[in-house]
Design an enzyme around this catalytic site. Structure first.
Site, short mmCIF file in Angstrom:
data_model
loop_
_atom_site.label_atom_id
_atom_site.label_comp_id
_atom_site.label_asym_id
_atom_site.label_seq_id
_atom_site.Cartn_x
_atom_site.Cartn_y
_atom_site.Cartn_z
N HIS A 1 0.70 -1.07 0.11
CA HIS A 1 -0.12 -0.07 -0.07
C HIS A 1 0.95 1.28 -0.05
CE1 HIS A 1 -4.04 -2.07 0.54
NE2 HIS A 1 -3.35 -2.96 1.21
N ASP B 1 -0.77 -4.82 6.26
CA ASP B 1 -1.93 -5.70 5.62
C ASP B 1 -1.48 -5.92 4.19
OD1 ASP B 1 -2.09 -2.69 5.06
OD2 ASP B 1 -4.03 -3.36 4.41
N GLU B 2 -2.04 -7.13 3.64
CA GLU B 2 -1.98 -7.30 2.23
C GLU B 2 -0.89 -7.47 1.50
OE1 GLU B 2 -6.65 -6.58 1.21
OE2 GLU B 2 -5.29 -4.84 1.27
N VAL B 3 0.26 -7.87 1.82
CA VAL B 3 1.51 -8.08 1.45
C VAL B 3 1.82 -9.11 0.44
CG1 VAL B 3 4.09 -7.75 1.51
CG2 VAL B 3 2.46 -6.94 3.29
#
Ligand code: NGO
Length: 507
Positions: free
Chosen positions: A259, A322-324
């Site tokens: 992100h 988050d969300e790697v």
């Protein structure tokens, strides 16, 4: 001359959200505000601040422009609206005691609490006991209007210490005045944390003096290609102070290692290949990552954390996490632990999305549960905030026909947002690890505060009650009835709320 007696506000005591520990309406007249009414406050700075807030909030509506605030002395204990401190009983681990008691009789309104925070919550309850028209700007005229509070007694204390809201100012930017309005709205429901999601692929929203292009270039756009924007450090500090005056702690988040496209686009050296990508205005996730093997990455993070920590009065710093998708689990673990140490070095407690639970966390670090499934690593976490997306994400659509919002976690009706308990929902988690709840609003589909309010109301008050009220005080039918009674107040405040068919709205 006697002021005209207002029509009593029927059942106002039964409408308070979040539900207090106990509410006892009393028979007979309540307290009538007159031109002589004064606020008597214990002469301590934080108590006087609450008194001035109360004076500004209801004084003009009562036609008093501002209620007078005077020091509460033994001699003055006779009447008025009294704000008094009582000795505190320290909670477990020295936790802040946010309890209060509010008594309304024809002679006086008394709010008593161990801390100024409790007095502030008592003031919010009092506000809800008063008629909704006090919230109209137009009520702020010179004309005296009869104003009364119903007689009775409220005893109250929160179940959880963390009662949060989150605003994603990265996907779309919301200017400081919008954030202040949101702070004012959440304060009415005794929320005490505002988590600001300050950076994402689509925009970097906070001035960092040592890396100026983050804001000026990285903050120059938004989802859909709009203008973007950012908070200067002065503006951010002012927001922190504004929130603090309402007993709300700002939790800043700079999401990493993923992100991060806005940062990567601003500085080529943060990329492994040294080439800056273009700015991004879509809504995919997981594609960007900081270059975890380069020393400059950690110089950059140290600078960012240092500058933000210095401007943030609260103890928390959220590193995202988050969300790697572009790192191996080993790289991820090493990265989070290294950044955790930087956060600690700058005197803050780390918060991270629940992916961070798979790393070696310090006892002070906090895991924010968001993926509906509860993983094993969450169960061993020592400090947890509950934001399960299928309950607490207020950017989910209410129902399939809702135009705004996403639905990857399903639809979140008001009942779904209300009818859950963080402790029983997160199976296997140690009860004492649960700090509380938080309701995030992500802004991929929300372009202005009108949109944000539509998603927050009426679900934000639902999650606020999950965080504040004891389990045995929470029951859907009762909540739905109380919620319906808040519509005239939101109308007066100009809140764009969703008139969902689940609730019978009062006119
Ligand atoms: C996920 C994702 C965000 C999205 C959001 C939309 C987390 C922690 N990461 O939540 O980037 O904006 O869903 O609902």
């Amino acid at each position: 001359m006697e002021p005209p007696r207002p029509t009593p506000v029927l059942g106002a005591m039964q409408r308070v959200i979040p539900a207090p520990v106990s509410v006892e309406p009393a028979a007979g007249n309540g307290f009538v505000f007159t031109a002589e009414t004064v606020i008597l406050a214990e002469p301590k700075e934080d108590v006087m601040r609450v008194a001035r807030y109360l004076a500004a909030a209801i004084g003009p509506a009562a036609g008093l422009r501002e209620l007078r605030v005077e020091p509460l002395t033994a001699a003055a204990r006779a009447g008025g609206v009294q704000l008094a401190l009582k000795p505190a009983t320290p909670g477990p681990g020295g936790a802040l005691d946010e309890s209060y008691e509010l008594t309304v009789s024809p002679e006086r309104i008394a709010i008593v609490a161990p801390q100024a925070a409790g007095l502030f919550y008592g003031v919010q309850t009092l506000r809800q006991l008063l008629p909704p028209w006090i919230e109209y700007r137009a009520a702020r005229s010179d004309k005296a209007r009869p104003l009364a509070a119903p007689a009775g007694r409220v005893v109250d204390r929160p179940r959880f210490g963390w009662r949060g809201a989150m605003l994603d100012v990265a996907r779309h930017f919301f200017a400081a005045d919008d954030v202040k309005r949101y702070i004012d709205l959440i304060a009415l429901y005794k929320i005490n944390r505002l988590h600001l999601h300050l950076s994402d692929d689509q925009g970097w929203r906070i001035e960092i003096k040592s890396w100026p292009k983050l804001a000026t270039y990285g903050g120059s756009t938004a989802v859909g290609g709009g203008a973007g924007g950012y908070y200067s450090q002065e503006v951010y500090k002012d927001l922190v102070a504004y929130a603090q005056e309402r007993f709300i702690t700002i939790v800043p988040e700079i999401d990493m290692p993923s992100h991060t496209n806005a940062a990567l686009a601003s500085y080529p050296q943060l990329n492994c290949d040294g080439v800056a990508p273009a700015l991004y205005t879509g809504i995919d996730v997981g594609f960007s990552t900081l270059c975890v093997d380069k020393p400059v990455t950690y110089t950059f993070i140290d600078d960012v954390v240092r500058e933000i920590a210095a401007m943030t009065s609260g103890p928390y710093y959220h590193l995202g996490g988050d969300e790697v998708e572009k790192l191996t689990p080993a790289q991820y673990k090493q990265f989070i632990e290294r950044v955790q140490a930087i956060v600690q070095k700058h005197g803050k407690e780390m918060v991270g999305w629940d992916e961070v639970a798979a790393t070696e966390l310090l006892p002070t670090s906090i895991v924010q549960h968001w993926r509906p499934k509860v993983g094993e690593s969450l169960a061993k976490s020592r400090r947890i905030i509950a934001s399960p997306a299928d309950r607490a994400y207020l950017d989910m659509k209410y129902e399939p026909s809702t135009v705004l919002g996403l639905n990857w976690a399903g639809n979140v009706s008001v009942r779904r947002a209300y009818d859950w308990d963080p402790i029983s929902l997160m199976k296997g988690v140690n009860e004492t690890a649960v700090l509380g709840v938080e309701a995030p609003i992500w802004s991929e589909t929300l372009v202005n505060m009108h949109d944000v309010e539509f998603m927050a109301f009426p679900r934000l008050p639902a999650v606020a009650e999950v965080g504040w009220s004891a389990v045995d005080r929470r029951q859907w039918d009762d909540f739905a009835r109380r919620l319906g009674a808040h519509a005239p107040r939101w109308q007066a405040l100009g809140v764009n709320f969703h008139r969902t068919a689940e609730i019978q709205w009062e006119r």
